[in-house]
Design a protein around this motif. Structure first.
Motif, PDB file in Angstrom:
ATOM      1  N   SER A   9       0.867  -1.170   0.000  1.00  0.00           N
ATOM      2  CA  SER A   9       0.000   0.000   0.000  1.00  0.00           C
ATOM      3  C   SER A   9       0.907   1.224   0.000  1.00  0.00           C
ATOM      4  O   SER A   9       2.035   1.155   0.491  1.00  0.00           O
ATOM      5  CB  SER A   9      -0.862  -0.036   1.264  1.00  0.00           C
ATOM      6  N   ARG A  10       0.409   2.348  -0.530  1.00  0.00           N
ATOM      7  CA  ARG A  10       1.255   3.547  -0.580  1.00  0.00           C
ATOM      8  C   ARG A  10       1.616   4.024   0.816  1.00  0.00           C
ATOM      9  O   ARG A  10       2.693   4.534   1.051  1.00  0.00           O
ATOM     10  CB  ARG A  10       0.563   4.660  -1.377  1.00  0.00           C
ATOM     11  N   LYS A  11       0.667   3.865   1.784  1.00  0.00           N
ATOM     12  CA  LYS A  11       0.962   4.268   3.163  1.00  0.00           C
ATOM     13  C   LYS A  11       1.059   3.010   4.004  1.00  0.00           C
ATOM     14  O   LYS A  11       0.047   2.473   4.432  1.00  0.00           O
ATOM     15  CB  LYS A  11      -0.174   5.144   3.699  1.00  0.00           C
ATOM     16  N   ILE A  12       2.252   2.535   4.247  1.00  0.00           N
ATOM     17  CA  ILE A  12       2.410   1.233   4.892  1.00  0.00           C
ATOM     18  C   ILE A  12       2.847   1.356   6.345  1.00  0.00           C
ATOM     19  O   ILE A  12       2.664   0.434   7.140  1.00  0.00           O
ATOM     20  CB  ILE A  12       3.416   0.368   4.067  1.00  0.00           C
ATOM     21  N   GLU A  13       3.432   2.502   6.712  1.00  0.00           N
ATOM     22  CA  GLU A  13       4.145   2.570   7.988  1.00  0.00           C
ATOM     23  C   GLU A  13       3.266   2.329   9.218  1.00  0.00           C
ATOM     24  O   GLU A  13       3.665   1.621  10.136  1.00  0.00           O
ATOM     25  CB  GLU A  13       4.900   3.904   8.104  1.00  0.00           C
ATOM     26  N   TYR A  15       0.583   0.579   9.479  1.00  0.00           N
ATOM     27  CA  TYR A  15       0.222  -0.842   9.541  1.00  0.00           C
ATOM     28  C   TYR A  15       1.389  -1.631  10.146  1.00  0.00           C
ATOM     29  O   TYR A  15       1.198  -2.472  11.032  1.00  0.00           O
ATOM     30  CB  TYR A  15      -0.097  -1.399   8.148  1.00  0.00           C
ATOM     31  N   ARG A  16       2.588  -1.346   9.631  1.00  0.00           N
ATOM     32  CA  ARG A  16       3.794  -2.017  10.143  1.00  0.00           C
ATOM     33  C   ARG A  16       3.948  -1.767  11.642  1.00  0.00           C
ATOM     34  O   ARG A  16       4.176  -2.686  12.417  1.00  0.00           O
ATOM     35  CB  ARG A  16       5.051  -1.489   9.416  1.00  0.00           C
ATOM     36  N   GLN A  17       3.832  -0.508  12.023  1.00  0.00           N
ATOM     37  CA  GLN A  17       4.010  -0.149  13.428  1.00  0.00           C
ATOM     38  C   GLN A  17       2.974  -0.836  14.318  1.00  0.00           C
ATOM     39  O   GLN A  17       3.284  -1.249  15.423  1.00  0.00           O
ATOM     40  CB  GLN A  17       3.938   1.371  13.607  1.00  0.00           C
ATOM     41  N   SER A  18       1.737  -0.923  13.823  1.00  0.00           N
ATOM     42  CA  SER A  18       0.672  -1.551  14.616  1.00  0.00           C
ATOM     43  C   SER A  18       0.991  -3.008  14.897  1.00  0.00           C
ATOM     44  O   SER A  18       0.693  -3.521  15.983  1.00  0.00           O
ATOM     45  CB  SER A  18      -0.669  -1.446  13.889  1.00  0.00           C
ATOM     46  N   ILE A  19       1.596  -3.697  13.939  1.00  0.00           N
ATOM     47  CA  ILE A  19       1.990  -5.097  14.123  1.00  0.00           C
ATOM     48  C   ILE A  19       3.202  -5.189  15.062  1.00  0.00           C
ATOM     49  O   ILE A  19       3.228  -5.992  15.994  1.00  0.00           O
ATOM     50  CB  ILE A  19       2.311  -5.753  12.752  1.00  0.00           C
ATOM     51  N   LEU A  20       4.194  -4.330  14.822  1.00  0.00           N
ATOM     52  CA  LEU A  20       5.409  -4.352  15.647  1.00  0.00           C
ATOM     53  C   LEU A  20       5.084  -4.040  17.105  1.00  0.00           C
ATOM     54  O   LEU A  20       5.655  -4.644  18.011  1.00  0.00           O
ATOM     55  CB  LEU A  20       6.443  -3.336  15.114  1.00  0.00           C
ATOM     56  N   HIS A  21       4.149  -3.120  17.335  1.00  0.00           N
ATOM     57  CA  HIS A  21       3.801  -2.707  18.697  1.00  0.00           C
ATOM     58  C   HIS A  21       3.145  -3.820  19.522  1.00  0.00           C
ATOM     59  O   HIS A  21       3.084  -3.722  20.737  1.00  0.00           O
ATOM     60  CB  HIS A  21       2.875  -1.481  18.683  1.00  0.00           C
ATOM     61  N   ASN A 209      -3.995   3.860  12.538  1.00  0.00           N
ATOM     62  CA  ASN A 209      -3.561   5.246  12.782  1.00  0.00           C
ATOM     63  C   ASN A 209      -3.432   5.564  14.272  1.00  0.00           C
ATOM     64  O   ASN A 209      -2.953   6.640  14.633  1.00  0.00           O
ATOM     65  CB  ASN A 209      -4.520   6.248  12.135  1.00  0.00           C
ATOM     66  N   PHE A 210      -3.871   4.627  15.128  1.00  0.00           N
ATOM     67  CA  PHE A 210      -3.862   4.864  16.575  1.00  0.00           C
ATOM     68  C   PHE A 210      -2.752   4.072  17.279  1.00  0.00           C
ATOM     69  O   PHE A 210      -2.814   3.872  18.486  1.00  0.00           O
ATOM     70  CB  PHE A 210      -5.215   4.469  17.175  1.00  0.00           C
ATOM     71  N   PHE A 211      -1.734   3.643  16.513  1.00  0.00           N
ATOM     72  CA  PHE A 211      -0.743   2.759  17.152  1.00  0.00           C
ATOM     73  C   PHE A 211       0.011   3.444  18.282  1.00  0.00           C
ATOM     74  O   PHE A 211       0.445   2.796  19.224  1.00  0.00           O
ATOM     75  CB  PHE A 211       0.227   2.174  16.108  1.00  0.00           C
ATOM     76  N   ARG A 212       0.130   4.780  18.225  1.00  0.00           N
ATOM     77  CA  ARG A 212       0.861   5.490  19.281  1.00  0.00           C
ATOM     78  C   ARG A 212       0.071   5.520  20.584  1.00  0.00           C
ATOM     79  O   ARG A 212       0.648   5.474  21.659  1.00  0.00           O
ATOM     80  CB  ARG A 212       1.155   6.933  18.858  1.00  0.00           C
ATOM     81  N   THR A 213      -1.259   5.625  20.481  1.00  0.00           N
ATOM     82  CA  THR A 213      -2.088   5.787  21.674  1.00  0.00           C
ATOM     83  C   THR A 213      -2.841   4.511  22.064  1.00  0.00           C
ATOM     84  O   THR A 213      -3.353   4.421  23.177  1.00  0.00           O
ATOM     85  CB  THR A 213      -3.087   6.939  21.454  1.00  0.00           C
ATOM     86  N   GLY A 214      -2.920   3.566  21.156  1.00  0.00           N
ATOM     87  CA  GLY A 214      -3.383   2.220  21.517  1.00  0.00           C
ATOM     88  C   GLY A 214      -4.884   1.989  21.613  1.00  0.00           C
ATOM     89  O   GLY A 214      -5.297   0.937  22.101  1.00  0.00           O
ATOM     90  N   GLU A 215      -5.701   2.925  21.129  1.00  0.00           N
ATOM     91  CA  GLU A 215      -7.161   2.739  21.244  1.00  0.00           C
ATOM     92  C   GLU A 215      -7.630   1.402  20.669  1.00  0.00           C
ATOM     93  O   GLU A 215      -8.547   0.783  21.200  1.00  0.00           O
ATOM     94  CB  GLU A 215      -7.921   3.866  20.531  1.00  0.00           C
TER      95      GLU A 215
END
Ligand code: MN
Length: 233
Positions: A9-13, A15-21, A209-215
């Motif tokens: 996808s053009r915006k992948i980061e 999604y990646r971060q959500s899995i890594l987190h 899009n909420f990987f930083r705050t974890g909702e």
């Protein structure tokens, strides 16, 4: 560790971060490889956001607002969904992803919410001042669903929450065997799942899009946990 295959996808980061987190390993799938090769060593499939699925895939002619996805993307993703389901891999589908999942399994789509649903909410909060994580509307969650089970801790005994929203299409006829697990107050389908699968869930908003705050971390946790138990073939 569970390896999650992510569709390009053009915006992948995010999604990646959500899995890594949540302790998963993220691998962007090679869409140019044969499907079996693309899925080799993958324990779970994450379907990402993007432009519209060509209506020909569900037997309709395109509405003027339909924006085609990258060449070959529909075909790759529909094939990868079918292969993943055959292998019994957990699937988590986001935005365009839930639409691909539904079409791949025999469902159809609302081609354009504003022109098809009278009195629809604004589901396309895409322009400033809206941030990717700006909340757009409420969703009502079916208590008897995987989605509800995953979100229970966060929702306590409530059955609604606020989500972001960047889509002009939605699931129309739900694929055979699937059920609706959440709707917006205007009736737009916001989540579907296959109760017969160990983990096959699609959501219309963007939990990544909420990987930083974890909702919506419980959704990714549940997905990666299911992938950990996956019988890799
Ligand atoms: Mn929405």
């Amino acid at each position: 560790m569970a390896t999650i295959g992510i569709t390009p996808s053009r915006k992948i980061e995010d999604y990646r971060q959500s899995i890594l987190h949540v302790g998963g390993e993220a691998r962007v799938l090679d869409a140019s490889a044969p499907i079996d090769q693309a899925l080799a060593g993958v324990d779970g499939l994450l379907l990402t956001g993007g432009e519209d699925v060509a209506p020909a895939h569900y037997g309709e002619t395109p509405h003027p607002t339909v924006v085609a996805a990258e060449a070959g993307r529909d075909e790759f993703e529909i094939a990868v969904v079918k292969a993943a389901r055959q292998k019994g891999l957990p699937i988590f589908a986001i935005c365009r992803g839930v639409q691909v999942l539904n079409v791949a399994c025999g469902g159809t789509l609302v081609q354009d919410i504003p022109s098809s649903i009278h009195g629809a909410l604004n589901h396309s909060l895409t322009v400033p001042p809206h941030e990717p994580y700006s909340l757009a509307h409420e969703i009502w969650i079916d208590k008897d669903s995987l989605l509800s089970k995953l979100m229970r801790e966060r929702l306590s005994d409530a059955d609604e929450c606020e989500v972001n929203s960047r889509h002009h299409q939605a699931v129309k006829d739900v694929a055979p065997g699937f059920k609706v697990s959440a709707t917006a107050p205007d009736g737009v389908i916001e989540a579907i799942e296959d109760p017969a699968a160990r983990f096959c869930l699609g959501v219309q908003w963007h939990p990544e899009n909420f990987f930083r705050t974890g909702e919506f971390r419980p959704l990714f946790e549940g997905f990666v946990e299911a992938a950990l138990k996956s019988d890799r073939k």
